[in-house]
Design an enzyme around this catalytic site. Structure first.
Site, PDB file in Angstrom:
ATOM      1  N   ASP A 286       0.867  -1.178   0.000  1.00  0.00           N
ATOM      2  CA  ASP A 286       0.000   0.000   0.000  1.00  0.00           C
ATOM      3  C   ASP A 286       0.905   1.230   0.000  1.00  0.00           C
ATOM      4  O   ASP A 286       1.644   1.472   0.958  1.00  0.00           O
ATOM      5  CB  ASP A 286      -0.901   0.014   1.231  1.00  0.00           C
ATOM      6  CG  ASP A 286      -1.953  -1.089   1.196  1.00  0.00           C
ATOM      7  OD1 ASP A 286      -2.301  -1.528   0.087  1.00  0.00           O
ATOM      8  OD2 ASP A 286      -2.417  -1.506   2.270  1.00  0.00           O
ATOM      9  N   ASP A 445     -13.761  -4.998  -2.157  1.00  0.00           N
ATOM     10  CA  ASP A 445     -13.625  -4.717  -0.720  1.00  0.00           C
ATOM     11  C   ASP A 445     -14.979  -4.924  -0.036  1.00  0.00           C
ATOM     12  O   ASP A 445     -15.739  -3.973   0.160  1.00  0.00           O
ATOM     13  CB  ASP A 445     -13.175  -3.267  -0.495  1.00  0.00           C
ATOM     14  CG  ASP A 445     -11.711  -3.052  -0.853  1.00  0.00           C
ATOM     15  OD1 ASP A 445     -10.926  -3.983  -0.666  1.00  0.00           O
ATOM     16  OD2 ASP A 445     -11.376  -1.953  -1.314  1.00  0.00           O
ATOM     17  N   ASN A 510     -10.551  -8.888  -1.217  1.00  0.00           N
ATOM     18  CA  ASN A 510     -10.218  -8.469   0.139  1.00  0.00           C
ATOM     19  C   ASN A 510     -11.353  -8.822   1.086  1.00  0.00           C
ATOM     20  O   ASN A 510     -12.399  -9.317   0.676  1.00  0.00           O
ATOM     21  CB  ASN A 510      -9.972  -6.956   0.170  1.00  0.00           C
ATOM     22  CG  ASN A 510      -8.925  -6.527  -0.844  1.00  0.00           C
ATOM     23  OD1 ASN A 510      -7.767  -6.907  -0.742  1.00  0.00           O
ATOM     24  ND2 ASN A 510      -9.332  -5.745  -1.837  1.00  0.00           N
TER      25      ASN A 510
END
Length: 590
Positions: A286, A445, A510
């Site tokens: 990230d 997500d 995720n």
């Protein structure tokens, strides 16, 4: 498509010149070259780059081996070339269209028939065949008998075929002698198959739902379906086998004769790992700017990347280029950069992240994925760019795949609103049409939502082994946008099905509930999504030990598993994960 091709062939220098200087990006270390590098005309390679994807890594690999590069600008450059590398990228039809418009088809055939060294890579192999069913059916160069066809999804295998698979040499050659059956990196949805008609061409095969052609060779003409520039040390060795055949074979024999105990142990581990497509272990970084304006790799629980306490500074776990290089050296199968800082909205001036990719591709010879801001945009000066042009900037800078997040949720909701019909308007469709579906990754997500009765919601639910707070026996996973801050009335399963229909080639899955917990992946989520689609699924969020990787591979159809914090903090080593997988009889690249 025509205007795009013209813009792409303007070259990397033009795209670089538009960007301001990068801030605090880790400098690239020059590594030693494994072959002799004298300064003479034999140290030049001509590269046929027709402007349809990432060939920066091919350039870097050739330069690492001590060669200079000359680009093909006209047919005359093909005629005067002494060694030609053709890294085909994108779709079969688009490649043939561009070659035809540039007047390069016959000159390319003439070069191949000239008896001078030629190496085709990926699509550069497929184009040698008579034709392909890709792009609605299209004629190829016609040098190798046979047609290129799509992998059969009815076999239950994920398509595209993405990842590290074994080579099976059919005969000896300088290109592959000494390489053996080591794994190399593939990413493709179409393949050529061996036949009596092309038997004298086939140099090696690979198995994935049956045998397909991995490499061809006749005289000085060679081509490979895999990507040597993304196949680590093995791939560099194969490239050297093309550039310096005699020296490469001698070097391989010498290396085998002087193998250390450590390399022998590594070979023993590799031999223990089952053959076939390996389960991939991916390191994720990230990347964002900190409060001082420097690019750092960060990680947080539940998407909070700031330290605890009064200072609340952005958590700094290292410099992105250095960390990526470390993970390559430690054996990561891929490296993913997720750009989570604000400047991603102006990618054409996104010098820091583009420079990260450029420098990382000089040191990292496995696939690079980048996510964040891959969409159509208008910059502060009023200039508009299509999603394809934005993606092109990342590809030219060294990315092999782009990851789309929140915009994929919008695209899926619009897709369902149209009655589950694609209309070509989304970034997913546009990018995959130019670069191929294998270049498009969708990052999902989701968060878990419990329900007492599956009939109460219009989403795909599962009966869970982890009941909800009120004893609910069922759950679904709500998709979110804006870094998990906003939920949508769309389930992860439905999103996965929609993006596959729109042309995505892979899903990065995720789980907000498990992120940073270190208690393992959400197996129910990964299983539900991998069952719902035929494209590969990457499990993410929750890894805390090597056992979590074998657990997700055994319990679900995941093709890969990703981790970040445990690798950054050295709590778990990538090599430890690989050895554990091999010990558990799970295919792994060692």
């Amino acid at each position: 498509m025509q205007s795009l091709s013209a813009r792409q062939t303007a070259g990397e220098a033009a795209s670089t010149s538009r960007a301001p200087a990068a801030r605090s990006v880790a400098p690239a270390r020059r590594t030693s070259v494994t072959c002799s590098a004298s300064s003479n005309s034999n140290k030049e390679v001509t590269l046929l780059d027709y402007g349809a994807g990432n060939v920066r890594s091919v350039r870097n690999a050739i330069k690492k081996l001590g060669y200079t590069i000359r680009d093909v600008e006209s047919a005359a450059d093909l005629a005067s070339a002494s060694k030609l590398v053709f890294p085909g990228v994108g779709s079969f039809g688009q490649a043939m269209t561009i070659l035809t418009k540039k007047g390069l088809v016959q000159p390319l055939k003439d070069y191949i028939h000239s008896g001078k060294p030629f190496l085709g890579i990926c699509l550069g192999l497929q184009l040698l065949f008579e034709g392909s069913e890709e792009s609605g059916g299209c004629e190829g160069l016609g040098l190798v008998p046979g047609a290129v066809t799509q992998f059969d999804t009815a076999l239950g295998l994920p398509v595209p075929h993405i990842g590290w698979n074994n080579l099976a040499p059919a005969r000896g050659s300088a290109l592959l002698d000494g390489v053996g059956d080591k794994r190399v990196y593939y990413v493709h949805s179409y393949r050529a198959t061996p036949s009596p008609a092309n038997k004298d061409w086939v140099l090696a095969t690979t198995s994935y739902g049956g045998e397909f052609v991995a490499a061809v060779n006749k005289g000085q003409v060679s081509a490979v379906q895999f990507h040597p520039e993304k196949s680590g040390a093995t791939g560099l060795d194969i490239l050297q086998g093309f550039l310096e055949p005699e020296a490469a074979v001698a070097a391989r024999k010498a290396a085998a004769a002087h193998a250390t105990a450590a390399s022998a142990a590594s070979a023993a581990h590799a031999a223990h790992s089952p053959r076939g497509l390996a389960k991939r272990v991916i390191a994720c970084l990230d990347v964002r700017s900190n409060d001082q304006g420097d690019l750092v790799v960060t990680k947080g629980d539940q998407y909070d990347v700031r330290e605890k306490g009064d200072a609340r500074e952005v958590r700094n776990l290292g410099k992105p280029v250095d960390l990526a290089a470390r993970y390559f050296e430690e054996g990561a199968d891929e490296v993913a950069f997720l750009n989570i800082t604000g400047f991603r909205d102006c990618v054409m001036e996104d010098a820091p992240m583009l420079e990260v990719l450029r420098r990382a591709s000089e040191r990292v010879f496995v696939p690079l994925t980048v996510g964040g801001g891959i969409k159509a945009l208008t910059d502060s000066s009023g200039r508009s760019f299509s999603a394809v042009e934005v993606a092109a900037e990342y590809f030219r800078s060294g990315a092999d795949k782009v990851s789309i997040g929140s915009d994929a949720v919008d695209a899926a909701q619009a897709y369902y609103a149209r009655g589950a019909k694609a209309d070509g308007s989304t970034a997913i469709e546009q990018i995959s049409a130019v670069y191929g579906k294998q270049a498009v990754v969708i990052s999902i997500d989701p968060r878990r939502v419990y329900v007492a009765d599956p009939a109460a919601v219009p989403h795909a639910t599962v009966k869970t082994a982890r009941p909800g707070p009120a004893g609910e026996q069922y759950c679904w996973w709500q998709c979110t946008v804006k870094g998990g801050r906003e939920g949508r009335d769309l389930g992860a399963v439905e999103l996965a099905r929609a993006v596959e229909a729109l042309g995505a080639g892979e899903i990065l899955l995720n789980c907000i509930d498990n992120d940073g917990a270190g208690k393992g992946f959400d197996l129910e989520l990964v299983d539900a999504v991998s069952r719902a689609v035929t494209i590969p699924v990457i499990a993410s969020s929750g890894a805390g030990c090597p056992e979590h990787f074998s657990e997700v591979f055994r319990a679900t159809g995941a093709a890969a598993a990703l981790a970040a914090g445990i690798f950054h903090r050295r709590e778990v080593g990538i090599e430890d994960v690989k050895k554990h997988l091999a010990a558990e009889n799970i295919p792994a690249r060692l």
